[in-house]
Design an enzyme around this catalytic site. Structure first.
Site: not given
Ligand code: PLP
Length: 356
Positions: A38, A132
């Protein structure tokens, strides 16, 4: 052709190396990796580098990014990290696995999966304290029971997400809790959960230090693949490249000026009343980059002579220790995750891929 400015130079072989090292490291603990795209807006080149390094899935929070990677011909299971009811039809069409926490949404996925004659796979996210997304653990058994009545939906796993909103640290306690939840769901409903996804780049310290990962067999990694750091203390992970991304911008003014603004001090462009330290007359440069492109607090000049003084929408002001920098010359920056995210999203910053 002259390279455009500002531009982001993205070293694909370094991202591949990072993915390779992390795949090996976590692989020793039988943890598979989902590469999270992302922050790169689903750039297909970057997803390919992650896949060459050994990630088994690509995940993104935005459907558009997944569509872009599929259109570019990337063939790997895609995971949607954030599922909205209104997108259910397209989620079923374009995504193999989605993360879910709401029964109404899963019902809608089921309806469309049936209409499209497909089986849509889901992972249910469990709330373990970060607040979250997540289903409270005591609601999970009934949720699963209801999901199992839905046609064309296959529940392949559970997961949790920590250290994102509440800053909760992944540790033996919450990871063991997730493992136990997984095994009790497996027992109660006689399922085999293929994926027990323990978290993200913040899980590094836990995975390194724990005696036993128990049932955790998957992690979803963005930042540590891209920037080589874990995300609890933002410490470098040994052996990883930290600077696969470099932001490069152009010097448009280079002059000696006093370090104290003169005249009556009022608000600046962003409503702050700034304060300054008098360091006498200094050589300063302006670089054509600004807050519209990137939060400048997340930038670090690679040349250690340079110090960021501040920025407005389109002008970044640096102190240059009284040395001159030529007009039209380039200044390079390393980025933190927030700066990476915005810079990748800025339409004004050209993206250049190296070592593909
Ligand atoms: C963005 C996201 C990740 C990745 O997180 P990082 O800290 O960049 O490794 C993993 N799981 C979910 C649900 C996310 O939204």
């Amino acid at each position: 052709m002259k390279a455009s400015l500002p531009r982001m130079e993205i070293n694909l072989s370094q991202i591949r190396d990072n993915a390779h090292l992390l795949s090996e490291l976590y692989g020793q603990k039988r943890i598979s990796l989902i590469g999270v795209s992302k922050a790169t807006l689903g750039a297909p080149q970057i997803a390919r580098a992650m896949i060459r390094g050994g990630v088994k899935f690509i995940a993104d929070s935005r459907l558009e990014n997944i569509q872009k990677m599929k259109e570019a011909g990337i063939a790997i299971p895609f995971v949607l990290l954030r599922t909205a009811l209104s997108q259910a039809e397209n989620v079923v069409r374009d995504v193999d696995i989605s993360l879910n926490t709401e029964f109404d949404t899963v019902k809608e996925l089921s309806r469309h999966a049936k209409a499209q004659q497909k089986t849509h796979k889901i992972i249910l996210m469990v709330e373990l304290g970060d607040l979250r997304e997540g289903i409270p653990p005591h609601d999970l058994p009934l949720f699963v029971k209801n999901v199992l009545t839905l046609p064309n939906i296959e529940m392949i796993g559970i997961g949790t997400n920590l250290a994102c909103y509440g800053g909760i640290r992944p540790d033996d306690k919450n990871m063991s809790r997730l493992s136990q939840i997984a095994s009790s769901i497996e027992k109660e409903f006689q399922l085999n959960l293929e994926i027990v996804s323990g978290g993200n780049s913040a899980n590094y310290e836990w995975a390194q230090s724990t005696e036993n990962v128990e049932g955790i067999n998957n992690l979803r990694l963005g930042e540590s693949l891209l920037l080589g750091r874990e995300t609890i203390d933002r410490k470098p992970i040994p052996g990883l490249h930290l600077n696969a991304f470099r932001l490069i911008a152009e010097v448009i003014e280079s002059k000696e000026k006093p370090s104290l603004p003169f005249g009556d001090i009022a608000q600046n462009a962003f409503g702050d009343v700034p304060t300054f330290v008098d360091r006498g007359i200094r050589r300063r440069v302006i670089v054509a980059l600004g807050r519209q492109d990137v939060p400048v607090s997340g930038l670090k000049p690679i040349n250690s002579d340079l110090e960021i003084l501040g920025a407005s929408s389109d002008h970044l002001i640096l102190d240059n220790q009284n040395r001159a920098l030529k007009i039209g010359s380039e200044v390079e920056f390393h980025l933190d995750y927030g700066a990476l995210l915005s810079a990748m999203t800025s339409p004004y910053i050209e993206k250049t891929f190296l070592n593909s």
